[in-house]
Design a protein around this motif. Sequence first.
Motif, PDB file in Angstrom:
ATOM      1  N   MET A  88      69.139  37.477  48.225  1.00  0.00           N
ATOM      2  CA  MET A  88      70.587  37.713  48.869  1.00  0.00           C
ATOM      3  C   MET A  88      70.808  39.033  49.128  1.00  0.00           C
ATOM      4  O   MET A  88      71.508  39.677  50.019  1.00  0.00           O
ATOM      5  CB  MET A  88      71.479  36.762  48.405  1.00  0.00           C
ATOM      6  N   PHE A  89      70.679  39.792  47.842  1.00  0.00           N
ATOM      7  CA  PHE A  89      71.245  41.122  47.688  1.00  0.00           C
ATOM      8  C   PHE A  89      70.299  41.893  48.709  1.00  0.00           C
ATOM      9  O   PHE A  89      71.083  43.087  49.334  1.00  0.00           O
ATOM     10  CB  PHE A  89      70.960  41.627  46.316  1.00  0.00           C
ATOM     11  N   THR A  90      69.242  41.959  48.815  1.00  0.00           N
ATOM     12  CA  THR A  90      68.485  42.858  49.385  1.00  0.00           C
ATOM     13  C   THR A  90      68.588  42.535  50.929  1.00  0.00           C
ATOM     14  O   THR A  90      68.042  43.457  51.673  1.00  0.00           O
ATOM     15  CB  THR A  90      66.928  42.888  49.036  1.00  0.00           C
ATOM     16  N   SER A  91      68.853  41.671  51.361  1.00  0.00           N
ATOM     17  CA  SER A  91      69.372  41.326  52.875  1.00  0.00           C
ATOM     18  C   SER A  91      70.260  42.070  53.598  1.00  0.00           C
ATOM     19  O   SER A  91      70.745  41.908  54.590  1.00  0.00           O
ATOM     20  CB  SER A  91      69.507  39.747  53.145  1.00  0.00           C
ATOM     21  N   TYR A  92      71.072  42.739  52.833  1.00  0.00           N
ATOM     22  CA  TYR A  92      72.384  43.606  53.131  1.00  0.00           C
ATOM     23  C   TYR A  92      72.310  44.896  52.733  1.00  0.00           C
ATOM     24  O   TYR A  92      71.635  45.298  51.656  1.00  0.00           O
ATOM     25  CB  TYR A  92      73.682  42.726  52.725  1.00  0.00           C
ATOM     26  N   PRO A  93      72.968  45.864  53.489  1.00  0.00           N
ATOM     27  CA  PRO A  93      73.068  47.280  52.916  1.00  0.00           C
ATOM     28  C   PRO A  93      73.910  47.184  51.663  1.00  0.00           C
ATOM     29  O   PRO A  93      74.708  46.241  51.434  1.00  0.00           O
ATOM     30  CB  PRO A  93      73.856  47.858  54.009  1.00  0.00           C
ATOM     31  N   ILE A  94      73.289  47.909  50.829  1.00  0.00           N
ATOM     32  CA  ILE A  94      73.889  48.101  49.481  1.00  0.00           C
ATOM     33  C   ILE A  94      75.141  48.551  49.289  1.00  0.00           C
ATOM     34  O   ILE A  94      76.028  48.564  48.340  1.00  0.00           O
ATOM     35  CB  ILE A  94      73.062  48.749  48.239  1.00  0.00           C
ATOM     36  N   THR A  95      75.630  49.227  50.589  1.00  0.00           N
ATOM     37  CA  THR A  95      77.025  49.720  50.644  1.00  0.00           C
ATOM     38  C   THR A  95      78.202  48.654  50.553  1.00  0.00           C
ATOM     39  O   THR A  95      79.375  49.096  50.598  1.00  0.00           O
ATOM     40  CB  THR A  95      77.215  50.575  52.133  1.00  0.00           C
ATOM     41  N   VAL A  96      77.842  47.352  50.904  1.00  0.00           N
ATOM     42  CA  VAL A  96      78.832  46.479  50.915  1.00  0.00           C
ATOM     43  C   VAL A  96      79.046  45.888  49.422  1.00  0.00           C
ATOM     44  O   VAL A  96      80.102  45.228  49.426  1.00  0.00           O
ATOM     45  CB  VAL A  96      78.248  45.374  51.763  1.00  0.00           C
ATOM     46  N   TYR A  97      78.384  46.404  48.506  1.00  0.00           N
ATOM     47  CA  TYR A  97      78.685  46.186  47.210  1.00  0.00           C
ATOM     48  C   TYR A  97      79.340  46.902  46.219  1.00  0.00           C
ATOM     49  O   TYR A  97      79.420  48.014  46.663  1.00  0.00           O
ATOM     50  CB  TYR A  97      77.388  45.736  46.316  1.00  0.00           C
ATOM     51  N   PRO A  98      80.262  46.485  45.175  1.00  0.00           N
ATOM     52  CA  PRO A  98      80.729  47.309  44.307  1.00  0.00           C
ATOM     53  C   PRO A  98      79.684  48.310  43.703  1.00  0.00           C
ATOM     54  O   PRO A  98      78.502  48.107  43.705  1.00  0.00           O
ATOM     55  CB  PRO A  98      81.546  46.743  43.491  1.00  0.00           C
ATOM     56  N   SER A  99      80.191  49.564  43.167  1.00  0.00           N
ATOM     57  CA  SER A  99      79.424  50.721  42.532  1.00  0.00           C
ATOM     58  C   SER A  99      78.767  50.096  41.648  1.00  0.00           C
ATOM     59  O   SER A  99      77.390  50.384  41.382  1.00  0.00           O
ATOM     60  CB  SER A  99      80.176  51.801  42.409  1.00  0.00           C
ATOM     61  N   TRP A 100      79.173  49.359  40.590  1.00  0.00           N
ATOM     62  CA  TRP A 100      78.438  48.851  39.298  1.00  0.00           C
ATOM     63  C   TRP A 100      77.306  47.696  39.729  1.00  0.00           C
ATOM     64  O   TRP A 100      76.182  47.894  39.101  1.00  0.00           O
ATOM     65  CB  TRP A 100      79.403  48.172  38.490  1.00  0.00           C
ATOM     66  N   LEU A 101      77.455  46.972  40.994  1.00  0.00           N
ATOM     67  CA  LEU A 101      76.391  46.222  41.124  1.00  0.00           C
ATOM     68  C   LEU A 101      75.433  46.791  41.834  1.00  0.00           C
ATOM     69  O   LEU A 101      74.287  46.552  41.912  1.00  0.00           O
ATOM     70  CB  LEU A 101      76.947  45.093  42.387  1.00  0.00           C
TER      71      LEU A 101
END
Length: 265
Positions: free
Chosen positions: A187-200
């Motif tokens: 699920m994480f890799t299906s989205y740009p990492i820019t949508v997640y908080p910095s620690w994640l």
Amino acid sequence: MGDRVYLNVLASRFRAQLSYRTSFVLDFVAQMLGQGGELVAILVLFGRTEELGGFAAHEVLIMYGIAGVAFGIADLVIGQLDDLPRLIRTGQLDVMLLRPLSPLAQIATGDIQLRRVGRVATGLAVLVTVLSTSDIAWSFPKLLLAFTAPLVGAVIFGSVWVVACSVCFWIVDGRELANTVTYGSNMFTSYPITVYPSWLRRLLAFVIPGAFVAYYPALALLDRPDPLGAPAFLGWCAPLAALAAAGVAGLVWRFAIRHYQGTGS
């Protein structure tokens, strides 16, 4: 000799599953729909907004397609590790350790499910469609990247699977914990990492190298600078990340096997 044994086992598994064609087709379609659920979620999001984390719909779909194919391949090849807790509890793993074959390979080929190709089919259909309709300045290196990115991503997913499931040697009922990492990474890799908080982002992009599955390769294909300021060459470094991940997975697995003391039964 060992390779022929594995090939014979795989061939027998495939023949057995294909002999029940209706069941296989239904399971195949179910796997396609399961992988397509995330696609529906992405399309719904873009029905409400024009960008997600600074990326347009076709850019996110490239990431989704690469990640979907990569996860589907990893699930097909190594997903049988989910059965490790049962093998440990019942003592079947002890039997595998007595054979002159790799226990990891025995588990991987023991109950391989051909229906999981459905996940690959969904991701591949999306990836081919979006790449063929996107304005990409194609070159030989980019064609090579587009072809190898899902395969490299599968190695990364597979390595994460091995490391996550190795915890079951110490926590016998650790399957759900392992699934949090393996299926959560999909699920994480299906989205740009820019949508997640910095620690994640730091955890799932570099400790668990999920960003090298689809995010950085997609940036390289699109000739897009990273909104987070990472250097452009990272888009071409996924094979190195996969090699490092596979090395770590091998070390963790060997450590777990060497310290495994059996069920005691």
